[in-house]
Design a protein around this motif. Structure first.
Motif, mmCIF file in Angstrom:
data_model
loop_
_atom_site.group_PDB
_atom_site.id
_atom_site.type_symbol
_atom_site.label_atom_id
_atom_site.label_comp_id
_atom_site.label_asym_id
_atom_site.label_seq_id
_atom_site.Cartn_x
_atom_site.Cartn_y
_atom_site.Cartn_z
ATOM 1 N N UNK A 1 0.830 -1.216 0.000
ATOM 2 C CA UNK A 1 0.000 0.000 0.000
ATOM 3 C C UNK A 1 0.857 1.255 0.000
ATOM 4 N N UNK A 2 1.869 1.281 0.869
ATOM 5 C CA UNK A 2 2.726 2.463 0.942
ATOM 6 C C UNK A 2 3.494 2.675 -0.361
ATOM 7 N N UNK A 3 3.946 1.588 -0.974
ATOM 8 C CA UNK A 3 4.707 1.698 -2.227
ATOM 9 C C UNK A 3 3.841 2.270 -3.334
ATOM 10 N N UNK A 4 2.636 1.703 -3.504
ATOM 11 C CA UNK A 4 1.735 2.190 -4.547
ATOM 12 C C UNK A 4 1.383 3.657 -4.332
ATOM 13 N N UNK A 5 1.079 4.032 -3.098
ATOM 14 C CA UNK A 5 0.677 5.402 -2.798
ATOM 15 C C UNK A 5 1.836 6.371 -3.041
ATOM 16 N N UNK A 6 3.023 6.000 -2.608
ATOM 17 C CA UNK A 6 4.187 6.880 -2.786
ATOM 18 C C UNK A 6 4.584 7.012 -4.247
ATOM 19 N N UNK A 7 4.377 5.939 -5.026
ATOM 20 C CA UNK A 7 4.643 6.052 -6.467
ATOM 21 C C UNK A 7 3.723 7.096 -7.089
ATOM 22 N N UNK A 8 2.467 7.089 -6.676
ATOM 23 C CA UNK A 8 1.516 8.090 -7.167
ATOM 24 C C UNK A 8 1.941 9.489 -6.703
ATOM 25 N N UNK A 9 2.316 9.593 -5.439
ATOM 26 C CA UNK A 9 2.661 10.897 -4.871
ATOM 27 C C UNK A 9 3.912 11.494 -5.522
ATOM 28 N N UNK A 10 4.851 10.661 -5.880
ATOM 29 C CA UNK A 10 6.131 11.162 -6.415
ATOM 30 C C UNK A 10 6.158 11.287 -7.930
ATOM 31 N N UNK A 11 5.284 10.517 -8.606
ATOM 32 C CA UNK A 11 5.292 10.548 -10.075
ATOM 33 C C UNK A 11 4.072 11.241 -10.671
ATOM 34 N N UNK A 12 3.049 11.511 -9.812
ATOM 35 C CA UNK A 12 1.783 12.114 -10.254
ATOM 36 C C UNK A 12 1.020 11.219 -11.222
ATOM 37 N N UNK A 13 1.373 9.936 -11.254
ATOM 38 C CA UNK A 13 0.653 8.979 -12.094
ATOM 39 C C UNK A 13 0.064 7.898 -11.185
ATOM 40 N N UNK A 14 -1.237 7.857 -11.141
ATOM 41 C CA UNK A 14 -1.930 6.932 -10.241
ATOM 42 C C UNK A 14 -2.214 5.615 -10.962
ATOM 43 N N UNK A 15 -1.436 4.587 -10.627
ATOM 44 C CA UNK A 15 -1.610 3.278 -11.254
ATOM 45 C C UNK A 15 -2.381 2.302 -10.363
ATOM 46 N N UNK A 16 -2.904 2.780 -9.250
ATOM 47 C CA UNK A 16 -3.669 1.922 -8.346
ATOM 48 C C UNK A 16 -5.032 1.645 -8.971
ATOM 49 N N UNK A 17 -5.408 0.369 -9.044
ATOM 50 C CA UNK A 17 -6.693 0.032 -9.666
ATOM 51 C C UNK A 17 -7.840 0.624 -8.844
ATOM 52 N N UNK A 18 -8.877 1.144 -9.518
ATOM 53 C CA UNK A 18 -10.001 1.745 -8.790
ATOM 54 C C UNK A 18 -10.609 0.847 -7.711
ATOM 55 N N UNK A 19 -10.619 -0.480 -7.943
ATOM 56 C CA UNK A 19 -11.149 -1.394 -6.922
ATOM 57 C C UNK A 19 -10.398 -1.272 -5.600
#
Length: 962
Positions: A769-787
């Motif tokens: 969870x932390x990895x996915x969220x931080x990737x979004x926060x640092x790259x501005x690209x949200x790759x987390x599936x909507x589910x």
């Protein structure tokens, strides 16, 4: 109506601000009126309860007709002509948005009378003939209407009162004309204002929510469901905006009014209908459309949402669902069009206005980049719910609100049938057990519950009507109607339903009228029942609660008793059936379905047990009956063993039932808590969604009771052990989380696997969870599936600090996608930082931060967080006067709020605080949350007892379970 959910000052200062604000509003309205009307010197302020010609003073309490909440039976409306002009720009002098209107209603005099009462609330009237608030004329040729003697506004009961110098003649017809002005406020009721940002511009929508008693805020009307009439609606609006109403557009033309070049749109007359189903909207929305068998289907939303394709799913599914209900009801859709519109500000989930259904954006708009699997299901079921009302509720309407349960319960049942038609691969019909049956059991097991049907005389005031829009009306109503359909057979059920709709089309009915038509179908089909439909169903409708059915497999004796979560609670409500029910029992023995039985008394020997001791019995197959089931200890042991050894032989719905029944029977002290916990031991082998969801829902109670105690650690260890195989199962199924499971239920259970794994501090899950969220926060690209976004956001924010919270808050403020905003709004409440939670609480009372429609659910989200529980409770207590007065019953779901902030209460100190809260705010009131206060007190008392009796045993069980 669809199922809905939903400043930093001392209380004394807030009170002063409120008084000043109310006075300022009155003054501002007066200024607006003087600007809008040349007759300003002849107006009366409704907020001041103004009068004309000195109406007679009556003693208090008074028994005058205008002091009663129900209309007399003397007048019957035939049709209305209503013209409304909403102003979508702010009057900079007064700071108000307003609308002006003219109304003419033609009514028939049913009984001779010299009094006219018509509902009116928060409207300011222009004086007309002879200095009165209305003009009365006769329709009959050669007949002259009596003159008006007195006219005034009766504030408490919400009437425009006209006392006449003579009497209206029976069977003669009259016109009542009025001119009025009202505020286009942001209170989410009546004719109100919704605002949103698009392309950097603030835009305003004028829209409506009339149910149950707010049509009177838009124009004077006979605002009761039985007072059906035809409505001729005209809207005046600015060029570049679109006007919508229940009927099709008849004509639209350019006109000049009071120096303004505007558009005048006139609509075709409606069918004969109730006032609460009226709708009119002015916006600059866009739409997409389709036509099916001559019915025009349109989806309206913000231009950006339509351009992004967010209305396509709703458009594609509306047609098939509409055609399904035509077959189900054996009746053509009664209107030429079906408009559906997504509104930025809307208090309920949706509203079934005839021909113009209104929705929250999250209940209608779907975007695969942002919307989860559950978001899609919600859209399908809510569309089905509202379309079901087009016949059941709109074509045939309950006579009075005490039968609301039939209207909403029916739609809440068949919404699953309609959604199944739209998405047959989902198997969505099974989910009624989790979403409605189990949900409402928790409320209906309280001594402070209430029957489905209330006495008409007990439901009079608007607040009493609003209080009926609860889980009992929706979910219990759905549950008992599903049970009825099952034991009648769907063929007989639909046949009775079809003749009922045909008989009462464009009219009103009471719930027993449906029983009569179903009884005719029973006779026609030769169905053998133990009693009439009416006598069977009255045991479920006229008394609160439900039974626990106990089966003794050693003797075959089956018995029933009123199930109470706290068996020591005092039931003060008298039952006409002494808390006994006529119970349909479907059962199986060791995997083989047996002949159904009926339990008609307290106990009876109705199950034959000629079998070896290894056989097990399971009752209430597929949970079609509205009751819980208990067994003798031997049968419980065999069922638990079978779950461990061959759980798939037990139907999946009944695996969910066994867990839910066991935990609740334990809370009621009917079986040991250890036995309930034993039903979770097999979960490390379970892969299906429904049993897991049932278990997690019940374990939520354990978290509420123990997340502040020494039980928490051992409980976490045990549950982590149970969920890890499920987490690994979905990790492998999805190729290390790189894809989404195919099945609808599998997608749900993948979310459960991640959510519970992170909740129990499984390190791999937290890191994910932390990895996915931080990737979004640092790259501005949200790759987390909507589910997965809600659970990933929540866990990352909980594990982080201010940096993570501020990032999510910025994303929340900037997103234009309502469903993404909802996920972020939920997740922001997960932080463990008290100062952030306190700040978030403050935001809930600032509509520019958190929309009014979302204030309740946001506070409850914060209360669900163990860190935020006491903060949310303190916040609600300190600001109750402000919340109740400023937000009003229409915009705050008070029952959800009170239940939500008190659900963790389990100490004597918390009970004392709750009782003090009730006492100190009795004069302010609790609106639709009045019953919820008593339920919360009862629940807290039960929690205290349960903890005292179970804490040590539960601790020992978790310590030894691994």
């Amino acid at each position: 109506m669809g199922k809905g959910f939903y400043i930093g000052k001392a209380v004394g200062i807030v009170g002063i601000i409120l008084c000043a604000g109310a006075l300022a509003t009155i003054i501002a309205l007066s200024v607006v009126y003087s600007q809008e009307k040349t007759k300003s010197n002849n107006q009366v302020s409704p907020t001041a309860g103004g009068t004309t010609a000195n109406p007679p003073v009556t003693p208090s309490p008074s028994n005058e007709p205008w002091d009663k909440y129900r209309l007399p039976k003397t007048l019957v409306p035939d049709h209305y002509n209503v013209t409304l002009w909403p102003r979508l720009t702010l009057n900079t002098t007064t700071g108000l948005y307003i609308f002006t209107g003219e109304s003419s209603v033609e009514f028939k005099c049913a009984e001779e009378t010299d009094l006219i009462l018509i509902h009116s609330n928060k409207l300011n009237y222009t004086k007309l003939e002879n200095d009165h608030l209305a003009r009365l004329t006769s329709v009959n040729s050669g007949d002259k209407a009596p003159s008006i003697k007195y006219s005034w506004l009766q504030g408490v009961t919400q009437y425009l009162v006209l006392q006449l110098n003579g009497k209206l003649v029976k069977d003669h017809r009259y016109h009542l004309d009025t001119e009025f002005t009202g505020e286009l406020a942001d209170d989410l009721g009546g004719f109100y204002r919704s605002e949103y940002q698009e392309d950097g511009i603030t835009k305003v929508v004028a829209t409506t929510q009339m149910q149950p008693t707010d049509a009177r805020k838009a124009f004077p009307c006979f605002d009761e469901p039985a007072m059906k009439a035809i409505f001729y609606i005209t809207l005046i609006h600015n060029h570049g905006t679109v006007a919508l109403s229940n009927g099709e557009v008849k004509e639209s033309s350019n006109v000049t009014i009071e120096g303004h070049n505007v558009q005048k749109t006139t609509f075709e007359p409606t069918e004969k209908m109730s006032t609460y189903l009226l709708a009119f909207i002015v916006s600059d929305f866009a739409f997409i459309n389709n036509t099916i068998d001559g019915v025009l289907i349109r989806i309206f939303a913000k231009k950006s949402a339509i351009a992004a394709g967010q209305g396509e799913y709703a458009l594609n599914k509306t047609g098939p669902i509409l055609k399904f209900f035509e077959r189900y009801y054996n009746s053509r859709y009664p209107l030429p069009k079906s408009d559906q519109i997504a509104l930025p500000d809307f208090n309920a989930g949706a509203m079934e206005n005839w021909g113009l259904i209104t929705y929250r954006e999250t209940a209608l708009l779907y975007d695969e980049k942002f919307s989860s699997n559950s978001n899609k299901q919600r859209i399908a079921t809510i569309i089905a719910h509202e379309l079901a009302h087009m016949w059941f509720g709109n074509l045939v309407t309950v006579k009075w609100w005490n039968d609301l349960w039939l209207n909403e319960g029916f739609a809440s049942y068949v919404e699953y049938l309609g959604a199944h038609e739209a998405e047959p691969d989902w198997n969505v019909k099974d989910l009624i057990v989790l979403s409605d049956v189990h949900r409402v059991f928790a409320v209906d097991a309280l001594a402070s519950s209430h029957p489905l049907s209330s006495r008409e005389e007990d439901i009079q005031k608007p607040a009493q009507i609003s209080e009926l829009f609860d889980a009992i009306s929706y979910s219990k109503g759905a549950s008992v109607l599903r049970m009825l359909s099952d034991f009648l057979t769907e063929e007989a059920f639909t046949e009775g339903l079809q003749t009922y709709l045909k008989r009462f089309a464009f009219g009103n009915a009471v719930y027993t009228d449906l029983w009569d038509h179903l009884q005719m179908a029973v006779i026609a089909h030769g169905i053998n029942l133990p009693d009439t439909v009416k006598n069977i169903m009255n045991t479920w409708v006229l008394q609160m609660g439900f039974p626990v059915v106990t089966i003794n497999t050693t003797t075959g004796v089956v018995s029933q008793e009123h199930f109470l979560l706290d068996p020591d609670s005092e039931v003060t409500a008298v039952s006409p059936f002494n808390y006994e029910w006529i119970v349909p029992i479907k059962w199986m023995k060791t995997g083989f379905i047996q002949e159904p039985q009926w339990l008609r008394s307290k106990s009876a020997t109705i199950i034959e047990m000629k079998a070896p001791l290894t056989d097990w019995v399971l009752a209430n197959l597929d949970v079609v009956g509205y009751y819980r089931v208990n067994y003798d200890q031997g049968n419980w042991n065999r069922l638990v063993d079978h779950l461990k050894n061959n759980h798939k032989l037990i139907p999946v719905i009944n695996r969910a039932q066994l867990v839910d029944d066991a935990f609740n029977l334990a809370r009621a002290k009917i079986i040991p808590t250890e036995l309930a916990l034993d039903t979770t031991k097999y979960l490390n082998q379970e892969r299906d969604y429904m049993p897991w969801e049932s278990a997690l829902s019940n374990l939520d109670f354990f978290y509420l009771m123990f997340d502040r105690s020494e039980v928490y650690g051992p409980m976490q260890n045990y549950l982590r052990n149970q969920v890890t195989p499920l987490f690994d199962y979905y990790k492998n199924m999805t190729d290390d989380w790189s894809k989404v499971p195919d099945g609808h239920m599998d997608q749900y259970n993948q979310v459960n696997a991640i959510s519970m794994a992170c909740r129990t501090d499984l390190e791999e899950c937290l890191l994910l969870s932390k990895t996915w969220f931080n990737q979004w926060r640092t790259t501005s690209e949200n790759k987390i599936h909507p589910n997965l976004r809600s659970t990933v956001y929540c866990n990352a924010i909980a594990a982080g600090g201010a940096q993570e919270w501020e990032f999510a808050w910025t994303e929340f403020q900037n997103t234009t996608i309502a469903i993404e905003a909802d996920k972020l709004r939920f997740s922001l409440a997960c932080t463990k930082q008290p100062w952030l939670l306190n700040r978030y609480l403050e935001y809930t009372l600032i509509p520019g931060m958190i929309r009014k429609q979302d204030a309740t659910s946001t506070i409850v989200y914060i209360a669900n967080n163990v860190v935020g529980q006491s903060l949310a409770w303190d916040f609600v207590r300190a600001r109750w006067s402000y919340i109740f007065t400023e937000y009003g019953g229409g915009s705050f779901s008070f029952s959800n709020l009170i239940n939500g902030v008190t659900q963790r209460f389990s100490t004597e100190f918390e009970l004392q605080q709750l009782e003090k809260f009730k006492a100190e705010n009795s004069e302010i009131g609790f609106g639709s949350g009045t019953l919820a206060v008593d339920q919360s007190i009862e629940r807290t008392i039960s929690n205290i007892k349960w903890l005292t009796e179970n804490k040590e045993n539960v601790l020992n069980w978790f310590n030894t379970a691994l």
